[in-house]
Motif scaffolding. Sequence first.
Motif, PDB file in Angstrom:
ATOM      1  N   ARG A 161       2.141  -5.191  -8.712  1.00  0.00           N
ATOM      2  CA  ARG A 161       0.440  -4.760  -8.591  1.00  0.00           C
ATOM      3  C   ARG A 161      -0.028  -4.782 -10.185  1.00  0.00           C
ATOM      4  O   ARG A 161      -0.823  -4.432 -10.035  1.00  0.00           O
ATOM      5  CB  ARG A 161      -0.183  -3.560  -8.152  1.00  0.00           C
ATOM      6  N   HIS A 171      -6.470 -11.319  -3.683  1.00  0.00           N
ATOM      7  CA  HIS A 171      -6.735  -9.501  -3.487  1.00  0.00           C
ATOM      8  C   HIS A 171      -5.691  -8.548  -3.670  1.00  0.00           C
ATOM      9  O   HIS A 171      -5.358  -7.443  -3.227  1.00  0.00           O
ATOM     10  CB  HIS A 171      -6.314  -9.977  -1.433  1.00  0.00           C
ATOM     11  N   GLU A 199      -4.533  -5.008  -5.959  1.00  0.00           N
ATOM     12  CA  GLU A 199      -5.537  -4.360  -6.471  1.00  0.00           C
ATOM     13  C   GLU A 199      -5.042  -3.414  -7.283  1.00  0.00           C
ATOM     14  O   GLU A 199      -3.820  -2.649  -6.742  1.00  0.00           O
ATOM     15  CB  GLU A 199      -6.275  -2.776  -5.481  1.00  0.00           C
ATOM     16  N   ASN A 238       0.657  -1.641   0.146  1.00  0.00           N
ATOM     17  CA  ASN A 238       0.323   0.068  -0.039  1.00  0.00           C
ATOM     18  C   ASN A 238       0.250   0.814   0.161  1.00  0.00           C
ATOM     19  O   ASN A 238       0.431   2.271   0.294  1.00  0.00           O
ATOM     20  CB  ASN A 238      -1.293   0.231   1.455  1.00  0.00           C
ATOM     21  N   PHE A 283      -8.608 -10.821  -7.520  1.00  0.00           N
ATOM     22  CA  PHE A 283      -9.424 -11.016  -6.976  1.00  0.00           C
ATOM     23  C   PHE A 283      -9.011 -11.963  -6.053  1.00  0.00           C
ATOM     24  O   PHE A 283      -9.191 -11.785  -4.877  1.00  0.00           O
ATOM     25  CB  PHE A 283     -10.907 -11.037  -7.880  1.00  0.00           C
TER      26      PHE A 283
END
Length: 996
Positions: free
Chosen positions: A791, A856, A858, A714, A853
């Motif tokens: 990602r 998990h 994004e 993140n 998905f």
Amino acid sequence: MALTTQQVEAFFSDCHAKDAQQKNSFINDADYIKHMQEVEDFILGKTTTMPNMRNVGWNFHSWGLHDLPNLIPVAQSWGIYEERILSFVFHKNNKDLSWWMEYWMRDQIAQSGDFDVMAQLAPILKKSGMKDKDILMFGMDNYDDPYFLYEEGANDTENPQTDKPSSFGKYVLSFLPQQARLVMDANADEDNSRFELCRLLYYHHRETLNEYVDEFIVPKSGYHHNGLDSDVVNFLLEKDAASFEKAIIKGIEKQIKQQQIDPIDVYSNWKKLDKAFPGKYESQLTKFYKDYLDHFETGATKGTWGYSDEYSWDDNQRKYLTVLSFEDMLERDPVAAQARLVPFIKNSPFLVPDFLTFLDEKFGADAMKYWPDALGKNPKDVGNEYFKTLFEIIEKYDFSSIEDSLWDLTKTKSKRIRFMLATVLSKQGDKAIARSKDLLNAKTADTRQTAALILAKINTEESIAILSAAFNSEKNDDARDVMLESLANKLYGEANDKLLADMVEFAKQRGKISESPISWIKPNALPTLYKTDGTAVTTDEVIFLLYRMSRAKGIRPDLEAKVLLSLIDRSKSGDFAKKLFKLYIDNGADAKQKYCLTLAGLLGDDETVNLLRNQVNTWVDNSRGKMAEYAVGALAMIGSNKALRTVEFFSRKYQNKNSNVGSAAHAALEEAAEELGMDMNELADSIIPDFDFDGMFKTFTVNDSEYRAFIDVNFKMAFLDEDGKKLKSAPKGTAKEVQDEFKLITKEVRDVVKSQSPRLEQYMVTGRRWELDAWQKFFLGNPIMFVYATRLVWGAFDANGQLLTTFWCAEDTSLMSLEDEEVELSEETATIGMIHPLMITPEEREAWNQKFFDLHIEPIFPQMQREVITIDEKEKAAVESNTFSGKKIEQGALYLAKTLEKLGWRRAEVSDGGYVPAYEKAFPHLRVRAEIETEGITVGYYDEDAYLGRLHFESYASENYGNKLAFGNIPGIVYSEVMADLRKILPPAESKEGKE
């Protein structure tokens, strides 16, 4: 067949349906509903009361009602419904509704053939209160050419309609000859050309044309009220010159006598007669040339804005009357014309550059005899472009015969002309050195500056030696700066304290550093600057730095200031830069003192980056775009990775809106990349920080225990203990300086992500590729970019750009396939790049979506979820699409403009009145741009109603600029991205149409 009740009822039913879809508040207004019902009842015959729309206005009515007259059939007899529709639209109380009806009337007449539309329309218009003259004027409206005749071509036997009067033409003829005056007055009151009426009368009522021919040639009003109607004159001379010759001469002489005709029109009309009757009007032309040139030579053409020459347009080029006069005179009598040229050039205070070009094209090197007089013109009268043209002509030939005249011009006060002149005289090489050396001793600084320019441009050992000898004795800064351009490398090759001391002392002797160049800068109050040897920069040296930087042009360092700047310790100069910048802002940020910004960039640190970044946005918001450009240049001068990242961010943020700032940022990056020997993409990669991490981690110790800091998925700081357990925060007992470092890293990461995410999305669209080693180093070796690697979906490509395999990057840096197998990149792999969904099948896209998905993950931006739109086979040959034509943007024009700009579109060239006809989106790497027409957007004003129009694509390559491309030749990704953008603007129901 006339309209039926069912057709009329269906029309109003459609109007009601459209109204129901509208979100505008007035649709539900009681008055609106009332007025609409009154219109419907009247048209259907439920009431005989005419709806009164005088105070309502057209904007309060459904756009469906706009099409009401279009129900009326073409070339057929009308019934009661047609009459009611027209009675309603043309009624005196409904003027707001009928302003556009001339277009409907034109279409009816154009399509009706021999059917007499006016026989049906005129009685209805009279019932509505219009008189004969009103109806005539209505048909002669000046929005477009009046429609009296079908297409001209009297000898066209295959088209029986040729030159036949239209229905309106017949209506006009019905008033002749008894009411000819009425027809003429109606035509005159519409303020347009009488040409179309003239044609009608020539073919069908010559008697009236002959009677009123003077009014046709010299109209009392309209397009040509200060001269003759050129269209009429051309037509009459072409059709029957002999019959109309006297009338045309009469018109010319009348206008000349009354001084109501421009000289260029007099010339034009005599030339037309001369062409029609060769040789007959030579005396009139000769007299005209003499009168005009004599008048011009006296300077009588000077007005409020300076001197001028009459001109006309021919093939989008200006044709000046002085040139046209001498062209004709040289054809008729070369000897006399050349004799007239000598005094004309000498005595005329003003000549246009085109006149010089004309002489050069006519006489070549023989025109040299005219140039001494041409050089003597006052620069204020003729302008810089005049001298630029003259010097370019002179340079083409051996100009030794006029060199004295050129050297005399070195005394001119015009700086621009001196610079251009120096280029010319420097072409004499060694011959010019002696005269330039003498001029270095001239009393006037302007002359000395010109001499220095010439010697600098000659640039030989001898000329540079002369400049060197004169340099230290020259007190004028302008002249000295010219010398400095050529001498800097020689004089200041190696900076040292002795050289700096000499420079400061000489500046003192010239009286240049007795005080600060700006009153609000107190050198002693500024933070101390230090040299790399640890000594402090003296007050005199600070004043010298400010003085020399005040001489710099643009956002760049002065050549002498560079000596001191190269001795300053940049690691200790940040406080000085921040203080100077704050003083500059607090004292109004005068553009003339922008060198303060330059110094802030040259001496600033990463804290200065924050100040400049905020100031760029402030200046943009306050419409000080040029100052924002300067600040971007200063940011680039700081040169740190943070500074260059900020510049790169601005290059994209202001790519569309405030594009001048974006262009300045892009130019600054290009310059930085060139200095570093990189391309722009490599530079953008190189300025991403790694924070001195060792791979993905930064190790630190707390109470003898070892911990590792890293950037998590993140983009936040995270920590691992010795057992690999993830901690919520830095362990207790972490040293304050280490915690402060982590806070700075966190803040820096946020800034990087803000700019990097949209940049990577752009790279996906444009198809950027990294060589394998470069990709591994950038994405698997940088703690921030590694998060991006995990990602996104990646692809390996061979040397021909063919996709070999797709993969994603796991947290342990292994590359994994869709089937969860580790990918070993083959020897064929040449490059790595992000996968655009168009590169793979719909099934693979869905599988990757499911994979992320399940894990998990994004995506950083829409990648596999991206809307994909492919080109239909039937459209591949098309160069224009009507897919969006007429699509209404329910939220209005402001929403349309803002959304397009947010999606990376910029408005195309603005039309007269500030109207924005289109927006464009460029894909420079793919050499394509898209353009979508828009309606409702005006600079500074946005309509409630907005519409999209036609879409096309153009080549971005300069050699094919403006060429529309067939859709089949457009990269599929470009087509998909553009169509997806535009569908985002449309209502959901419409945007779903045509998806893959």
